[in-house]
Scaffold this motif. Structure first.
Motif, PDB file in Angstrom:
ATOM      1  N   LEU A  76       0.828  -1.203   0.000  1.00  8.19           N
ATOM      2  CA  LEU A  76       0.000   0.000   0.000  1.00  8.19           C
ATOM      3  C   LEU A  76       0.865   1.256   0.000  1.00  8.19           C
ATOM      4  N   THR A  77       0.521   2.193  -0.882  1.00  4.36           N
ATOM      5  CA  THR A  77       1.199   3.491  -0.939  1.00  4.36           C
ATOM      6  C   THR A  77       0.142   4.581  -0.912  1.00  4.36           C
ATOM      7  N   LEU A  78       0.240   5.456   0.089  1.00  2.00           N
ATOM      8  CA  LEU A  78      -0.758   6.514   0.280  1.00  2.00           C
ATOM      9  C   LEU A  78      -0.190   7.857  -0.165  1.00  2.00           C
ATOM     10  N   TYR A  79      -0.850   8.484  -1.120  1.00  5.76           N
ATOM     11  CA  TYR A  79      -0.514   9.839  -1.565  1.00  5.76           C
ATOM     12  C   TYR A  79      -1.420  10.795  -0.793  1.00  5.76           C
ATOM     13  N   GLN A  80      -0.819  11.750  -0.083  1.00  2.00           N
ATOM     14  CA  GLN A  80      -1.605  12.533   0.863  1.00  2.00           C
ATOM     15  C   GLN A  80      -1.043  13.936   1.080  1.00  2.00           C
ATOM     16  N   LYS A 103       1.063  13.733 -10.729  1.00  2.69           N
ATOM     17  CA  LYS A 103       0.847  14.196 -12.102  1.00  2.69           C
ATOM     18  C   LYS A 103       0.472  13.048 -13.032  1.00  2.69           C
ATOM     19  N   TRP A 104       0.820  11.819 -12.632  1.00  4.73           N
ATOM     20  CA  TRP A 104       0.503  10.635 -13.422  1.00  4.73           C
ATOM     21  C   TRP A 104      -0.982  10.271 -13.345  1.00  4.73           C
ATOM     22  N   SER A 105      -1.715  10.874 -12.387  1.00  9.50           N
ATOM     23  CA  SER A 105      -3.102  10.482 -12.131  1.00  9.50           C
ATOM     24  C   SER A 105      -4.090  11.462 -12.760  1.00  9.50           C
ATOM     25  N   ALA A 106      -5.120  10.921 -13.403  1.00  2.00           N
ATOM     26  CA  ALA A 106      -6.196  11.771 -13.917  1.00  2.00           C
ATOM     27  C   ALA A 106      -7.020  12.330 -12.769  1.00  2.00           C
ATOM     28  N   TYR A 107      -7.071  11.617 -11.673  1.00  2.00           N
ATOM     29  CA  TYR A 107      -7.749  12.072 -10.450  1.00  2.00           C
ATOM     30  C   TYR A 107      -6.766  12.957  -9.704  1.00  2.00           C
ATOM     31  N   ILE A 129      -5.037   9.357  -2.460  1.00  2.00           N
ATOM     32  CA  ILE A 129      -5.012   8.281  -3.446  1.00  2.00           C
ATOM     33  C   ILE A 129      -4.251   7.136  -2.788  1.00  2.00           C
ATOM     34  N   LEU A 130      -4.800   5.937  -2.868  1.00  4.25           N
ATOM     35  CA  LEU A 130      -4.107   4.761  -2.345  1.00  4.25           C
ATOM     36  C   LEU A 130      -3.808   3.815  -3.496  1.00  4.25           C
ATOM     37  N   MET A 131      -2.526   3.543  -3.708  1.00  4.32           N
ATOM     38  CA  MET A 131      -2.121   2.574  -4.724  1.00  4.32           C
ATOM     39  C   MET A 131      -1.926   1.217  -4.057  1.00  4.32           C
TER      40      MET A 131
END
Length: 380
Positions: A107-111, A146-150, A155-157
């Motif tokens: 799990l990787t959390l972008y925050q 920047k890679w995400s359209a959202y 965001i959790l990968m």
């Protein structure tokens, strides 16, 4: 690097032991030179030429000295290799254990550290003892996503290829996965379809169906919610946290210019800002959010003293739990407990938080939630 040094030492020892006594001086001189070449001068050159000459003189004196020296090199090299292998095995086992603890997920959390929705997700992950990596996103440039359209956080990968958006979808999906292992996370995600619509201002917004539902079988649902009405109560208060409680945070932490500056000082300190960008964010951002908080107060029909709305909200929450339960989930926190705790936690260290703790009945529940989250009591 450590392994290459160890192999070099073993090689030196073997060559010394294999060489006749009369040739050991040349052998040691040659191999020490090679060892010094493959490593740094600092690693092999300590003591300079004097150190090297002492080694050579010990070999010249007797064949026994050469054998001892060779054994020493072999022992040192062997120990080095053992430690290297041991470290790598421990590292591998730790990684595997982390994946087991996370239900087999990476799990990787972008925050943003100070985002209440991100804090909700962290509260869930911490309580359930799920290991995760954090990528702190710069709130101005947002290059990290920047890679995400959202373009929002959190965001959790999952395993580097499944992207979960929206804090409530993330929590519901992972809770479903932890209880029911019949479906993958990507299959579970299909239960929360994305829908785009326009809000009252005409701005396009993204919403998710079913995001407060944990997708379980009838038998699993009965185990998770043993009493009638527990599931509906949890969903109601999760939505309340998103639709009401969150909107009380900004008007309260930016209530005055002094509180706005203190809040942005915390945001800059905890966030990912450069020196000049942080200075700009602190003073310009504080002024902007002070003005915006007034607009938010009007938009959400808050009282002139916004603290009163915050006090009422948390007291309503405590009243809903009642005096007979430790948490809304009973003896253990449920998803509503974690959501409310996550939202309130972002105010820690600020005047609004201290006022809330002093003027409401939330303190004892909040401390229990702190302990439960810190101790990862939902891990099992």
């Amino acid at each position: 690097m450590a392994a290459s040094y160890s192999r070099a030492l073993c090689k030196v020892g073997c060559r010394i032991l294999d060489s006749p006594a009369v040739h050991r001086t040349g052998t040691v001189s040659y191999l020490l030179g090679n060892a010094g070449a493959c490593g740094s001068r600092r690693a092999y050159g300590t003591g300079g030429a004097g150190f090297r000459s002492k080694l050579l003189s010990s070999v010249r004196g007797t064949g026994r000295g050469g054998r001892v020296l060779g054994c020493a090199f072999l022992l040192g090299g062997g120990l080095g290799l053992y430690q290297t292998v041991r470290f790598r095995v421990q590292q591998h086992l730790a990684e595997e254990q982390s994946k087991v603890q996370a239900g087999g997920l990476k799990l990787t959390l972008y925050q943003y550290k100070t985002c209440p929705f991100c804090s909700k997700v962290r509260a869930f992950l911490d309580y359930h003892g799920l290991p995760y990596e954090i990528v702190e996103v710069n709130p101005v440039m947002r290059q990290e996503i920047k890679w995400s359209a959202y373009r929002k956080v959190p965001i959790l990968m999952v395993d580097g290829d499944v992207q979960l958006n929206d804090s409530s979808v993330i929590i519901s999906s992972l809770k479903t996965y932890l209880i029911s292992k019949e479906k993958s996370v990507s299959q579970i995600l299909s239960c929360y379809p994305e829908v785009k619509s326009k809000n009252d201002s005409g701005k396009e917004v993204t919403e998710y169906f079913n995001k407060y539902w944990v997708m379980l079988s009838e038998a699993e649902t009965a185990v998770l919610y043993p009493e009638k009405g527990m599931q509906k109560e949890e969903m109601k208060w999760r939505q309340w946290a998103d639709d009401w409680l969150v909107h009380l945070i900004s008007p309260n932490v930016y209530r005055t210019t002094g509180e706005a500056l203190a809040s942005f000082d915390y945001i800059v300190r905890e966030g990912k800002f450069g020196t000049y960008e942080g200075f700009f964010a602190k003073y310009v951002g504080a002024a902007a959010m002070f003005i915006i908080s007034k607009r938010l107060k009007n938009r959400h029909n808050l009282q002139d003293d916004v603290r009163q709305d915050l006090y009422k909200a948390v007291n309503d929450w405590v009243a809903a739990i009642g005096k007979k339960r430790k948490f809304m989930g009973g003896d253990k926190p449920n998803l509503a407990d974690l959501a409310v705790f996550g939202v309130l936690r972002v105010m820690e260290g600020l005047q609004a938080f201290d006022d809330m703790m002093a003027n409401t009945k939330v303190k004892f529940w909040y401390r229990r939630m702190e302990k439960a989250t810190m101790n990862k009591e939902g891990k099992n």
